[in-house]
Design a protein around this motif. Structure first.
Motif, PDB file in Angstrom:
ATOM      1  N   SER A   1       0.830  -1.208   0.000  1.00 39.09           N
ATOM      2  CA  SER A   1       0.000   0.000   0.000  1.00 39.09           C
ATOM      3  C   SER A   1       0.867   1.261   0.000  1.00 39.09           C
ATOM      4  O   SER A   1       0.508   2.266  -0.623  1.00 39.09           O
ATOM      5  CB  SER A   1      -0.980   0.000   1.171  1.00 39.09           C
ATOM      6  N   ASP A   2       2.016   1.208   0.671  1.00 40.96           N
ATOM      7  CA  ASP A   2       2.941   2.350   0.632  1.00 40.96           C
ATOM      8  C   ASP A   2       3.466   2.569  -0.784  1.00 40.96           C
ATOM      9  O   ASP A   2       3.531   3.700  -1.265  1.00 40.96           O
ATOM     10  CB  ASP A   2       4.134   2.125   1.572  1.00 40.96           C
TER      11      ASP A   2
ATOM     12  N   GLU B   1       0.853   4.056  -2.972  1.00 36.77           N
ATOM     13  CA  GLU B   1       0.686   5.487  -2.672  1.00 36.77           C
ATOM     14  C   GLU B   1       1.785   6.321  -3.319  1.00 36.77           C
ATOM     15  O   GLU B   1       1.507   7.354  -3.938  1.00 36.77           O
ATOM     16  CB  GLU B   1       0.688   5.706  -1.163  1.00 36.77           C
TER      17      GLU B   1
ATOM     18  N   LEU C   1       1.552   7.059  -7.098  1.00 33.15           N
ATOM     19  CA  LEU C   1       0.687   8.161  -7.522  1.00 33.15           C
ATOM     20  C   LEU C   1       1.431   9.488  -7.616  1.00 33.15           C
ATOM     21  O   LEU C   1       0.925  10.438  -8.221  1.00 33.15           O
ATOM     22  CB  LEU C   1      -0.503   8.290  -6.577  1.00 33.15           C
TER      23      LEU C   1
END
Length: 192
Positions: free
Chosen positions: A69-70, A73, A76
Motif C-alpha cells: 500500500s505504501d 501510494e 501516484l
C-alpha cells in the motif's frame, strides 16, 4: 501545454543521473534527424534513468519496511509530477504509459522459439500474450481517455471506439492461451 526541455537541459539532466551523452546535432541533421526527434530520444532516455532510480528507491523503501500500500501510494506521485489537474489528464498519462509499454514490447527481442515477424520481436507464447494484452490495454486506455475528455478533437471518439473493439478481439484471442499459461503457472508453483 508545457514547453519541451532544450537539448542542453536534457543532456544536463541525464548527466546528473550519471548518463553521459554526446550529441552531434550537425551529424543528426545530415542524417535527416530533427532536433525535435533528438529531444524526444533524450527525453525517453531520461524517463529510463528516472524509472531505474525510482525502482531502486522502491526497493530501498521495501527493505526499510514499506508495504504494497505504501508503494501504491508513492506510485501516484508520478501523477503529481506530471501535473495532472483532472481525470482526463490522469487517463492521458496512463494512456501514454500503456502505449509506450506496448511499443517497447513490440520492438524488443526476447529469447524463445517464436521468430521475429516484421515489427514484432521474438519470444515465446507467453511473450506473445503479454504483447497482445499490452496492446489491448493501450487501446482501452485511449478509449477511456477520450470518453473522459470533453475537450477532445472531433473524430477521436470514433477512432478510439474502433481501437477498443479491436482490443476486445485481441483479448478474446489472448484468452485462448490461458489454459496453457495456467498449466505453466501450476508447474512453476510445484517447482517453487
Amino acid at each position: 501545454m508545457a514547453d519541451v526541455l532544450t537539448i542542453d537541459d536534457l543532456v544536463g539532466l541525464l548527466d546528473r543521473f550519471g548518463m553521459k551523452v554526446g550529441i552531434d546535432l550537425d551529424g543528426a541533421a545530415a542524417e535527416g534527424v530533427s532536433r525535435e526527434l533528438v529531444a524526444a530520444r533524450l527525453s525517453h532516455a531520461l524517463v529510463g534513468v528516472v524509472e531505474a532510480h525510482a525502482s531502486r528507491a522502491d526497493d530501498a523503501a521495501r527493505r526499510a519496511g514499506a508495504d504494497a500500500s505504501d508503494i501504491a501510494e508513492i506510485t501516484l506521485m508520478a501523477f503529481a509530477g506530471a501535473n495532472c489537474q483532472r481525470e482526463a489528464d490522469e487517463w492521458a498519462l496512463i494512456e501514454w504509459r500503456a502505449t509506450r509499454l506496448a511499443m517497447a514490447l513490440s520492438e524488443l527481442d526476447f529469447g524463445g522459439p517464436l521468430p521475429r515477424s516484421g515489427q514484432v520481436g521474438s519470444g515465446d507464447v507467453l511473450v506473445r500474450t503479454i504483447r497482445e494484452v499490452a496492446g489491448a490495454l493501450a487501446a482501452m486506455a485511449t478509449a477511456k481517455r477520450v470518453t473522459t475528455d470533453p475537450l477532445r478533437p472531433a473524430g477521436d471518439a470514433a477512432v478510439a471506439g474502433q481501437g477498443l473493439a479491436r482490443a476486445m478481439d485481441v483479448l478474446e484471442q489472448a484468452a485462448a492461451a490461458a489454459a496453457g499459461h495456467r498449466a505453466v503457472g501450476d508447474l512453476m508453483r510445484m517447482t517453487g
